[in-house]
Design an enzyme around this catalytic site. Structure first.
Site, PDB file in Angstrom:
ATOM      1  CE1 TYR A  43     -28.633 -42.530 -24.636  1.00 43.14           C
ATOM      2  CE2 TYR A  43     -28.789 -40.994 -25.422  1.00 43.14           C
ATOM      3  CZ  TYR A  43     -27.955 -41.434 -24.098  1.00 43.14           C
ATOM      4  OH  TYR A  43     -28.199 -40.395 -23.288  1.00 43.14           O
ATOM      5  CE  LYS A  98     -15.335 -66.480  -8.628  1.00 39.13           C
ATOM      6  NZ  LYS A  98     -14.302 -67.590  -7.499  1.00 39.13           N
TER       7      LYS A  98
END
Length: 756
Positions: A43, A98
């Site tokens: 970061y 899915k």
């Protein structure tokens, strides 16, 4: 012979989704995030560098972020499975599922997004601005005709693939089956007469792809609930149906089917009768894909036509039209070439690759898994089965090649052989191998004794074992206790278990005599054997297996391993050179490691270590891995020098003398065995050509500690210990095993019979 359809109860499904961390997905970092420096790189301030690089060169987003392997699974829940309009929130379990399938079958990272609107324009405007986040968009469970509008508009405004699987996935798998069915019946696409019943999203997509295969427009008659879709019809029409209207005097499905070569159903149960099938042409092709129950069953077809080729959407019949054969691999190929779209050429390439794969020789392990059916190209095998490990290579490669050929690939592949090798290496074969084991047992169901039959988890596991079609669960228990537990758990009263009360069984005398014959020279009297048969459920279960009254047994839920092991050993021998030993399988982030012995031998001799290595390597091979065996110690190749490593070095010598064919070396520390870069740097003479995947532990203390650590550290799935070496299949659970653990071990016990 057709098996009964697998039943999953609502309570089982809810428990599965709620256990542990709720849901089916989590985010796992791919970079170390332990130190302050790690965080600074991941970061601020380190993240600024890739941001600026992407600003200067947008394509570098694929180098510095996960976009290139990420697909959004998006729905508004207006057509959830066969359940209708449940809304966005209720569609989330399906979308998570899915996403899991994307990862499981093709190593594609799926993120589910549920959009809370049924307004087409709002949905389009929401999704169109998500392009920078993902490499592709998979639309799911959106009602027709909204799905047509949404997909077309998003394809126009987005520069990444947009694919509505309910339409195109079904179409691609159906097209693959049709290619082979036409081949087997000596037909060509240009000369067939086809009838399609259903005019929703999937049916229309199928018709469009069939026509792309060469079926003439006027050779396809579509029907809906109003009858034949003909030119001039006004009732129940829209622009998508009108595109497939034909000039005909036929008005009903019954009339249309007379003399038809092909029937494709995406409608409702019972839409087609045996009389309709009788009226079709010679060697009819019938794709009855309504779910969960087809328009007509294969049995009903066979009763009137022996010359038919039949496919359904069901897994318990041959020729299952299953979307999982398509979407994971299609996106894999599209992502790998950074395709801007998934065009018709890519869909056809996937269909043709599936059709071609079905014509190839089926690998032995796949054939064995579906042992109740002979998987050879023919009327009952026109499309591959879902767990064929070749799918992840053949389909993405074909899709990627079509993308390159049609100019939609922004990162063309130059060396397709290297790409195919990379595809083979992408997935850990363990998951596929386990699925094949489960399928093998389902095709060859066995009688498995659950020794602790009065435990709630055992009863639940036995119910699941039976419902899944793995065989007959036999409970050693008091029937009144089991029935009371079933009532207390609000589980089906019609479980109809086979229950044996060890005190009341008619086999008690036979079992006592069997046990006395084994133990009379070890100080046991007939009354001792009588008491054990009456009171010790492990002994009773083991004798059932030993005498052939059952095929395998599972126990261990309530007592320590050594107690269960000693009970079984009174009845069942261990003729293997390795003796009985436990093999634990650790699966983590696409990597599998086999660890032995984690159960029996306190300090095995060099000879026994070598034999354990041989049998553990055989298990690794059975699970799809090339075994690389490391015989572990606290030292690596004699450093630091201590006497404790002598047994390990001797075991390597035993393997040398036996001339085994797999890779092995030792003694070595665990970090050296698992870190190949470290191994090459410090010990370039080591025989292993990669990180070890079979770890032979020096003693039970270290093995047991390692297994327990793995079992309780997040991110690792630990199977076992799987017991090997008994001359009859018996598996011992770990204390506190879950229902899923019990089912898995019962299946593995049954598999030891199937493979023998």
């Amino acid at each position: 012979m057709t098996k009964s359809r697998t039943r999953v109860t609502d309570s089982e499904a809810l428990a599965f989704h709620a256990q542990g961390r709720p849901g089916k997905l989590q985010i796992t970092p791919t970079k170390p995030l332990v130190t302050q420096r790690d965080l600074s790189l991941a970061y601020s301030p380190g993240v600024a560098a890739p941001c600026l690089a992407i600003h200067d060169n947008p394509d570098s987003v694929y180098d510095y972020t996960a976009r290139g392997n990420m697909v959004a699974v998006i729905s508004n829940g207006t057509a959830v499975l066969g359940l209708g309009d449940l809304g966005a929130l209720a569609s989330k379990p399906v979308m998570e599922g899915k996403a899991v399938l994307f990862k499981r079958f093709a190593d594609v990272d799926g993120i589910d997004l549920e959009v809370d609107t049924s307004d087409v324009e709002e949905f389009i405007n929401c999704v169109r601005f998500l392009g920078p986040s993902f490499g592709g968009i998979n639309l799911e469970d959106i009602k027709a005709p909204d799905c047509f509008i949404i997909e077309q508009r998003l394809r126009e405004v987005m520069t990444i693939p947009v694919f509505h699987d309910d339409q195109h996935g079904t179409a691609i798998i159906s097209a693959a089956g049709l290619i082979n069915a036409l081949d087997l019946t000596g037909r060509t696409a240009k000369k067939i007469k086809m009838v399609v019943n259903g005019a929703g999203a999937a049916a229309i997509a199928c018709v469009e792809l069939f026509k792309a295969l060469g079926v003439p427009n006027d050779h396809v008659i579509m029907c809906d609930t109003k009858g034949v879709i003909y030119q001039g019809r006004r009732e129940g029409m829209n622009q998508w149906k009108s595109a497939h209207a034909v000039e005909t005097k036929l008005r009903t499905l019954e009339e249309a089917l007379k003399g038809a070569d092909v029937f494709v159903g995406l409608s409702v149960k019972g839409a087609v009768t045996p009389e309709n099938v009788k009226s079709m042409a010679k060697n009819p092709i019938i794709f009855a894909m309504a779910n969960p129950d087809p328009e007509i069953t294969p049995e009903e077809v066979r009763a009137v036509r022996e010359d038919a080729i039949v496919a359904t959407g069901r897994s318990d019949y041959p020729n299952q039209i299953n979307n999982v054969l398509g979407f994971p691999y299609i996106f894999r190929g599209a992502l790998d070439v950074r395709a801007s779209t998934i065009n018709d050429e890519m869909k056809l390439a996937a269909a043709k690759a599936l059709a071609e794969l079905a014509r190839k020789d089926v690998p032995d392990e796949v054939d064995a898994a579906y042992g109740g059916r002979r998987l050879r190209y023919g009327p009952e095998y026109i499309i591959p089965v879902p767990f064929d490990p070749r799918l992840v290579v053949e389909i993405p490669a074909a899709v990627a090649a079509a993308a390159v050929k049609t100019g939609v690939a922004r990162k063309p592949i130059k060396d397709f052989e290297a790409y195919r090798r990379a595809l083979r290496a992408r997935l850990d074969p363990t998951a596929d191998s386990l699925e094949l084991i489960f399928e093998a047992v389902k095709s060859n169901p066995r009688r498995v004794v659950f020794a602790e039959g009065e435990e709630e988890r055992t009863i639940r596991a036995a119910l699941q074992f039976k419902a899944a079609g793995y065989g007959t669960p036999v409970l050693v228990a008091r029937e009144e206790v089991v029935q009371a537990k079933l009532k207390e758990m609000q589980l089906p009263g019609e479980a109809n278990f086979e229950i044996h009360n060890a005190r009341l069984s008619p086999h008690v005398e036979k079992y006592r005599d069997y046990l006395y014959k084994r133990l009379h020279r070890k100080g046991y009297m007939p009354r001792d054997c009588q008491r054990m048969v009456n009171q010790n459920r492990n002994v009773f279960a083991a004798i059932m297996v030993a005498t052939g009254d059952a095929d395998a047994m599972v126990t261990g839920l309530t007592r320590s391993f050594i107690v269960n092991y000693d009970d079984i050993r009174r009845v069942i021998d261990t003729p293997s050179p390795a003796g009985a030993f436990g093999l634990s399988i650790a699966i983590a982030q696409g990597r599998t490691v086999f660890v032995a012995d984690t159960a029996v031998h306190i300090e095995p001799s060099a000879e026994r270590l070598a034999e354990i290595a041989i049998e553990a390597a055989a298990w690794a091979q059975r699970m799809g891995h090339e075994p690389r065996v490391a015989l572990l110690s606290f030292a690596s190749f004699g450093q630091p020098q201590r006497d404790h490593g002598e047994r390990i070095r001797e075991a390597v010598g035993v393997l040398d003398r036996k001339g085994v064919k797999f890779e092995y070396d030792g003694e070595m520390a665990a970090d050296i065995a698992l870190d190949y870069d470290l191994m090459r740097r410090l010990y370039p003479f080591c025989r292993l050509t990669g990180p070890a995947n079979v770890l032979v532990m020096p003693d039970l203390s270290s093995a047991h500690i390692a297994a327990k650590l793995l079992q309780n550290i997040g991110g690792v799935t630990l199977l076992g210990p799987i017991m090997n070496g008994f001359d009859k299949p018996a598996q011992v659970l770990r204390l506190g095993a879950t229902v899923s653990d019990i089912v898995t071990m019962a299946v593995l016990a049954a598999y030891q019979v199937v493979k023998s």
